[in-house]
Design an enzyme around this catalytic site. Structure first.
Site, PDB file in Angstrom:
ATOM      1  N   VAL A 194       8.081  -3.945   6.995  1.00  9.96           N
ATOM      2  CA  VAL A 194       6.822  -4.063   6.276  1.00  9.96           C
ATOM      3  C   VAL A 194       6.078  -5.254   6.864  1.00  9.96           C
ATOM      4  O   VAL A 194       6.690  -6.197   7.361  1.00  9.96           O
ATOM      5  CB  VAL A 194       7.001  -4.230   4.745  1.00  9.96           C
ATOM      6  CG1 VAL A 194       7.638  -2.987   4.156  1.00  9.96           C
ATOM      7  CG2 VAL A 194       7.805  -5.460   4.415  1.00  9.96           C
ATOM      8  N   SER A 195       4.754  -5.189   6.817  1.00 10.84           N
ATOM      9  CA  SER A 195       3.974  -6.275   7.407  1.00 10.84           C
ATOM     10  C   SER A 195       2.937  -6.853   6.450  1.00 10.84           C
ATOM     11  O   SER A 195       2.272  -7.815   6.789  1.00 10.84           O
ATOM     12  CB  SER A 195       3.298  -5.801   8.690  1.00 10.84           C
ATOM     13  OG  SER A 195       2.522  -4.660   8.437  1.00 10.84           O
ATOM     14  N   THR A 196       2.803  -6.268   5.271  1.00 12.87           N
ATOM     15  CA  THR A 196       1.864  -6.803   4.282  1.00 12.87           C
ATOM     16  C   THR A 196       2.548  -6.863   2.928  1.00 12.87           C
ATOM     17  O   THR A 196       3.572  -6.195   2.690  1.00 12.87           O
ATOM     18  CB  THR A 196       0.604  -5.923   4.147  1.00 12.87           C
ATOM     19  OG1 THR A 196       0.961  -4.686   3.536  1.00 12.87           O
ATOM     20  CG2 THR A 196      -0.069  -5.684   5.484  1.00 12.87           C
ATOM     21  N   GLN A 200       3.066  -3.494   1.067  1.00 14.29           N
ATOM     22  CA  GLN A 200       4.103  -2.553   1.497  1.00 14.29           C
ATOM     23  C   GLN A 200       5.445  -2.960   0.884  1.00 14.29           C
ATOM     24  O   GLN A 200       5.656  -4.112   0.533  1.00 14.29           O
ATOM     25  CB  GLN A 200       4.211  -2.539   3.017  1.00 14.29           C
ATOM     26  CG  GLN A 200       2.965  -2.033   3.697  1.00 14.29           C
ATOM     27  CD  GLN A 200       3.030  -2.155   5.213  1.00 14.29           C
ATOM     28  OE1 GLN A 200       3.773  -2.958   5.757  1.00 14.29           O
ATOM     29  NE2 GLN A 200       2.241  -1.355   5.886  1.00 14.29           N
ATOM     30  N   PRO A 247       8.335  -9.131   9.011  1.00 11.16           N
ATOM     31  CA  PRO A 247       7.439 -10.032   9.746  1.00 11.16           C
ATOM     32  C   PRO A 247       5.991  -9.568   9.664  1.00 11.16           C
ATOM     33  O   PRO A 247       5.709  -8.469   9.185  1.00 11.16           O
ATOM     34  CB  PRO A 247       7.929  -9.920  11.186  1.00 11.16           C
ATOM     35  CG  PRO A 247       8.350  -8.502  11.276  1.00 11.16           C
ATOM     36  CD  PRO A 247       8.975  -8.197   9.918  1.00 11.16           C
TER      37      PRO A 247
END
Length: 111
Positions: A8-10, A13, A35
């Site tokens: 996940v990046s946000t 998410q 990350p």
């Protein structure tokens, strides 16, 4: 065997839906990472690729979890070929160890 990788990046998410889908698909091990999407260094992805053995597949919920550019996809796919392993995307039903999956992933079925 399937080896899973989720990222996940946000903050919007969530890891559990991806992880659960990979476990349902039969992944014996799932590597998880949170990350930034812009961050190129992905230690858990590296760990998943190091864990992967010949004949095994790296499973992803969506292909965009693997790479952020076509170049990264190509480099990673070349690494799969060297390892005699493959890639399986769940949401697009892509399996690069099958002729149909190679065709969809590469456009012409060749490595």
């Amino acid at each position: 065997m399937l080896v899973g990788y989720v990222r996940v990046s946000t903050r919007d998410q969530s890891l559990p839906p991806q992880r659960d889908a990979l476990r349902e698909a039969g992944c014996g091990w799932v590597f998880m990472e949170t990350p930034s999407g812009a961050q190129r260094d992905s230690p858990e992805l590296k760990g998943a690729l190091d864990y992967l053995r010949a004949g095994e597949k790296l499973a992803l919920w969506k292909l965009d979890r693997l790479a952020r550019s076509v170049r990264q996809f190509v480099e990673t796919d070349e690494d799969f070929a060297k390892r005699e392993s493959g890639l399986r995307g769940l949401t697009r039903a892509i399996d690069t160890t099958s002729p149909g999956g190679r065709l969809v992933f590469h456009g012409d079925g060749r490595r």
